[in-house]
Design a protein around this motif. Sequence first.
Motif, mmCIF file in Angstrom:
data_model
loop_
_atom_site.group_PDB
_atom_site.id
_atom_site.type_symbol
_atom_site.label_atom_id
_atom_site.label_comp_id
_atom_site.label_asym_id
_atom_site.label_seq_id
_atom_site.Cartn_x
_atom_site.Cartn_y
_atom_site.Cartn_z
ATOM 1 N N ARG A 1 41.471 -28.957 -40.452
ATOM 2 C CA ARG A 1 41.571 -29.701 -41.635
ATOM 3 C C ARG A 1 42.760 -29.127 -42.517
ATOM 4 N NH1 ARG A 1 36.267 -29.330 -40.891
ATOM 5 N NH2 ARG A 1 35.944 -27.419 -41.765
ATOM 6 N N GLN A 2 43.046 -27.795 -42.699
ATOM 7 C CA GLN A 2 44.138 -27.323 -43.415
ATOM 8 C C GLN A 2 45.547 -27.492 -42.641
ATOM 9 O OE1 GLN A 2 43.551 -26.123 -46.163
ATOM 10 N NE2 GLN A 2 41.334 -26.171 -46.044
ATOM 11 N N TYR A 3 45.621 -27.370 -41.508
ATOM 12 C CA TYR A 3 46.846 -27.823 -40.777
ATOM 13 C C TYR A 3 47.270 -29.164 -40.938
ATOM 14 C CZ TYR A 3 50.474 -28.499 -37.259
ATOM 15 O OH TYR A 3 51.458 -28.867 -36.510
ATOM 16 N N LEU A 4 46.196 -30.049 -40.984
ATOM 17 C CA LEU A 4 46.753 -31.535 -40.935
ATOM 18 C C LEU A 4 46.986 -32.015 -42.484
ATOM 19 C CD1 LEU A 4 43.853 -33.100 -38.649
ATOM 20 C CD2 LEU A 4 46.264 -32.731 -38.528
ATOM 21 N N ASP A 5 46.306 -31.239 -43.629
ATOM 22 C CA ASP A 5 46.655 -31.414 -44.706
ATOM 23 C C ASP A 5 48.118 -30.999 -44.984
ATOM 24 O OD1 ASP A 5 44.292 -32.414 -45.563
ATOM 25 O OD2 ASP A 5 43.496 -30.679 -46.354
ATOM 26 N N GLN A 6 48.614 -29.872 -44.518
ATOM 27 C CA GLN A 6 50.013 -29.441 -44.731
ATOM 28 C C GLN A 6 50.842 -30.508 -43.956
ATOM 29 O OE1 GLN A 6 49.689 -25.535 -42.627
ATOM 30 N NE2 GLN A 6 49.556 -24.369 -44.504
ATOM 31 N N LEU A 7 50.580 -31.149 -42.751
ATOM 32 C CA LEU A 7 51.228 -31.988 -42.265
ATOM 33 C C LEU A 7 51.652 -33.251 -43.263
ATOM 34 C CD1 LEU A 7 50.224 -32.232 -38.192
ATOM 35 C CD2 LEU A 7 52.564 -31.204 -39.418
ATOM 36 N N ALA A 8 50.424 -33.735 -43.573
ATOM 37 C CA ALA A 8 50.469 -34.747 -44.354
ATOM 38 C C ALA A 8 51.352 -34.514 -45.771
ATOM 39 C CB ALA A 8 49.099 -35.154 -44.844
#
Length: 270
Positions: free
Chosen positions: A71-78
Amino acid sequence: MDGAAAQAPRVAVLTRPAGRNEALADRLRAAGWTPCILPALDIHPLPVAAADLPRPASYDMVVFVSGNAARQYLDQLARADGPAAWPAGTAVATVGPASAAGLAGLPCFGANTTVLHPGEQAASHDSEALWEVLCGLPRLPSRVLLVRGTQGRDWLSEQLQSHGVAVTRHAAYRREPAQWDESELVPLRRWAAQGVAATWLITSGEGADAVRDQLRAAGLAAWWDGCGFVLTHPSLARRVPSPASGPGSQAKVKICLPNDESIFQAFVAA
């Protein structure tokens, strides 16, 4: 057993991070338990400059050590790139089916994204179990991005590197001990005074240490020593008080897989 003892509540203290406990608490309440949601650790996203963020397209596989990591990595990507589909040439791996199911429901993952994980019937859902899955591939990926917190085991990355895989570690969040206020300690003090031994859900070594330290500071160390525990990995047993021993004693520690169904069954098992 007298009437007062017979009426003692069965208390389940759920210590997973915020937002992870509610469904389990509802099931336990329906089964006659008194659930207490008390996260042991707070999850803090880590800021990262867009230029420094590793992109999945640069790797053959991205390994998420937990649902939080994903979740945290995908938030960073977004935040860095805006909404984007997961690159078709990059596989995904995680340590258990629960995390994999969570990933499958995210819009960035298409139907053709390969998500590797230990199965429901695996003996454990951890780095060792995932390593067995990866060893079953025709060949190991050449380049792996391992997404984790600032703390964690290096075992899987060391196994990959020892087999010639180039591993990049990326910390997407940090975990810190939650600070319980006095209002959160009130029910714990009440149960301790009543002689009610709670059963604690412990899912990480850092979480166990955080709980122990807060209870010691609150003067509840002796009560903690008499509580029961549901643990999601055998290695956690050394981080909680040892089971009682002697004639008529009952084991205080139960080990289960880290999914809601297994945890629920561990609590309600006789």
